[in-house]
Design a protein around this motif. Structure first.
Motif, PDB file in Angstrom:
ATOM      1  N   UNK A  72       3.198 -13.084 -12.894  1.00  0.00           N
ATOM      2  CA  UNK A  72       1.930 -12.525 -12.432  1.00  0.00           C
ATOM      3  C   UNK A  72       2.023 -12.086 -10.978  1.00  0.00           C
ATOM      4  N   UNK A  73       2.674 -12.888 -10.155  1.00  0.00           N
ATOM      5  CA  UNK A  73       2.859 -12.530  -8.738  1.00  0.00           C
ATOM      6  C   UNK A  73       3.664 -11.243  -8.604  1.00  0.00           C
ATOM      7  N   UNK A  74       4.760 -11.140  -9.361  1.00  0.00           N
ATOM      8  CA  UNK A  74       5.583  -9.925  -9.311  1.00  0.00           C
ATOM      9  C   UNK A  74       4.778  -8.706  -9.753  1.00  0.00           C
ATOM     10  N   UNK A  75       3.973  -8.877 -10.786  1.00  0.00           N
ATOM     11  CA  UNK A  75       3.140  -7.774 -11.270  1.00  0.00           C
ATOM     12  C   UNK A  75       2.125  -7.349 -10.207  1.00  0.00           C
ATOM     13  N   UNK A  76       1.492  -8.327  -9.557  1.00  0.00           N
ATOM     14  CA  UNK A  76       0.501  -8.000  -8.518  1.00  0.00           C
ATOM     15  C   UNK A  76       1.147  -7.274  -7.344  1.00  0.00           C
ATOM     16  N   UNK A  77       2.335  -7.717  -6.956  1.00  0.00           N
ATOM     17  CA  UNK A  77       3.046  -7.045  -5.852  1.00  0.00           C
ATOM     18  C   UNK A  77       3.402  -5.621  -6.251  1.00  0.00           C
ATOM     19  N   UNK A  78       3.833  -5.443  -7.495  1.00  0.00           N
ATOM     20  CA  UNK A  78       4.173  -4.109  -7.996  1.00  0.00           C
ATOM     21  C   UNK A  78       2.941  -3.206  -8.011  1.00  0.00           C
ATOM     22  N   UNK A  79       1.802  -3.747  -8.444  1.00  0.00           N
ATOM     23  CA  UNK A  79       0.555  -2.978  -8.461  1.00  0.00           C
ATOM     24  C   UNK A  79       0.145  -2.618  -7.035  1.00  0.00           C
ATOM     25  N   UNK A  80       0.242  -3.578  -6.116  1.00  0.00           N
ATOM     26  CA  UNK A  80      -0.106  -3.308  -4.716  1.00  0.00           C
ATOM     27  C   UNK A  80       0.758  -2.181  -4.154  1.00  0.00           C
ATOM     28  N   UNK A  81       2.058  -2.214  -4.433  1.00  0.00           N
ATOM     29  CA  UNK A  81       2.960  -1.152  -3.951  1.00  0.00           C
ATOM     30  C   UNK A  81       2.582   0.191  -4.553  1.00  0.00           C
ATOM     31  N   UNK A  82       2.275   0.185  -5.857  1.00  0.00           N
ATOM     32  CA  UNK A  82       1.896   1.425  -6.530  1.00  0.00           C
ATOM     33  C   UNK A  82       0.616   1.997  -5.920  1.00  0.00           C
ATOM     34  N   UNK A  83      -0.389   1.142  -5.775  1.00  0.00           N
ATOM     35  CA  UNK A  83      -1.681   1.612  -5.251  1.00  0.00           C
ATOM     36  C   UNK A  83      -1.591   2.019  -3.786  1.00  0.00           C
ATOM     37  N   UNK A  84      -0.656   1.450  -3.036  1.00  0.00           N
ATOM     38  CA  UNK A  84      -0.510   1.761  -1.606  1.00  0.00           C
ATOM     39  C   UNK A  84       0.103   3.140  -1.382  1.00  0.00           C
ATOM     40  N   UNK A  85       0.623   3.766  -2.431  1.00  0.00           N
ATOM     41  CA  UNK A  85       1.257   5.076  -2.263  1.00  0.00           C
ATOM     42  C   UNK A  85       0.251   6.139  -1.825  1.00  0.00           C
ATOM     43  N   UNK A  86      -0.966   6.066  -2.355  1.00  0.00           N
ATOM     44  CA  UNK A  86      -2.004   7.026  -1.965  1.00  0.00           C
ATOM     45  C   UNK A  86      -3.336   6.565  -2.522  1.00  0.00           C
ATOM     46  N   UNK A  87      -4.400   7.159  -2.020  1.00  0.00           N
ATOM     47  CA  UNK A  87      -5.732   6.861  -2.532  1.00  0.00           C
ATOM     48  C   UNK A  87      -5.841   7.304  -3.985  1.00  0.00           C
ATOM     49  N   UNK A  88      -5.172   8.408  -4.311  1.00  0.00           N
ATOM     50  CA  UNK A  88      -5.193   8.922  -5.680  1.00  0.00           C
ATOM     51  C   UNK A  88      -4.525   7.917  -6.638  1.00  0.00           C
ATOM     52  N   UNK A  89      -3.388   7.353  -6.235  1.00  0.00           N
ATOM     53  CA  UNK A  89      -2.735   6.326  -7.053  1.00  0.00           C
ATOM     54  C   UNK A  89      -3.698   5.156  -7.293  1.00  0.00           C
ATOM     55  N   UNK A  90      -4.355   4.735  -6.233  1.00  0.00           N
ATOM     56  CA  UNK A  90      -5.262   3.595  -6.318  1.00  0.00           C
ATOM     57  C   UNK A  90      -6.433   3.900  -7.247  1.00  0.00           C
ATOM     58  N   UNK A  91      -7.034   5.063  -7.092  1.00  0.00           N
ATOM     59  CA  UNK A  91      -8.195   5.450  -7.893  1.00  0.00           C
ATOM     60  C   UNK A  91      -7.839   5.551  -9.376  1.00  0.00           C
ATOM     61  N   UNK A  92      -6.737   6.238  -9.669  1.00  0.00           N
ATOM     62  CA  UNK A  92      -6.348   6.408 -11.070  1.00  0.00           C
ATOM     63  C   UNK A  92      -5.925   5.070 -11.704  1.00  0.00           C
ATOM     64  N   UNK A  93      -5.274   4.242 -10.923  1.00  0.00           N
ATOM     65  CA  UNK A  93      -4.892   2.923 -11.440  1.00  0.00           C
ATOM     66  C   UNK A  93      -6.147   2.137 -11.817  1.00  0.00           C
ATOM     67  N   UNK A  94      -7.117   2.104 -10.910  1.00  0.00           N
ATOM     68  CA  UNK A  94      -8.349   1.348 -11.131  1.00  0.00           C
ATOM     69  C   UNK A  94      -9.094   1.886 -12.352  1.00  0.00           C
TER      70      UNK A  94
END
Length: 117
Positions: A72-94
């Motif tokens: 779960x920790x690894x997944x959360x870190x991976x999600x954080x890295x993905x979402x940190x790429x741009x606001x668009x990444x974050x919005x679409x992920x959410x």
């Protein structure tokens, strides 16, 4: 003399029957002791097995918790890295996450309704 002979024979016969009865009683006594010993051994083995299972379950639970927490920790870190790429990444992920979570919840509700029908 014949009466004495019958008495002697009867006495011998009764003695033989008594001896046979004592022998049978001894055999049953030995069998009972053997069964008791076997019962004690099996009861002890069952107790040991239950204790082993308790210990194994404890280790299993500890490993399960540790491994799941790491995943779960690894997944959360991976999600954080993905979402940190741009606001668009974050919005679409959410948006995607929320849609998938809703589909899963709707499926659970449907299965529960079907199971209770």
């Amino acid at each position: 003399m014949q009466v004495a002979s019958i008495r002697t024979t009867t006495g011998s016969l009764l003695g033989t029957i008594a001896t046979a009865a004592n022998t049978v009683g001894s055999v049953f006594g030995a069998a009972t002791k053997g069964i008791s010993m076997l019962d004690n051994y099996v009861s002890s083995a069952l107790e040991h097995q239950a204790e082993r299972i308790d210990a194994d379950n404890s280790i299993f639970t500890q490993r399960l918790l540790a491994e799941t927490a790491q995943d779960l920790t690894a997944t959360k870190i991976e999600v954080d890295r993905f979402c940190a790429q741009s606001e668009q990444h974050h919005t679409h992920y959410k948006t995607s996450y929320d849609a998938i979570a809703k589909a899963v919840e709707d499926g659970k509700a449907r299965r529960l309704k079907t199971a209770n029908a």
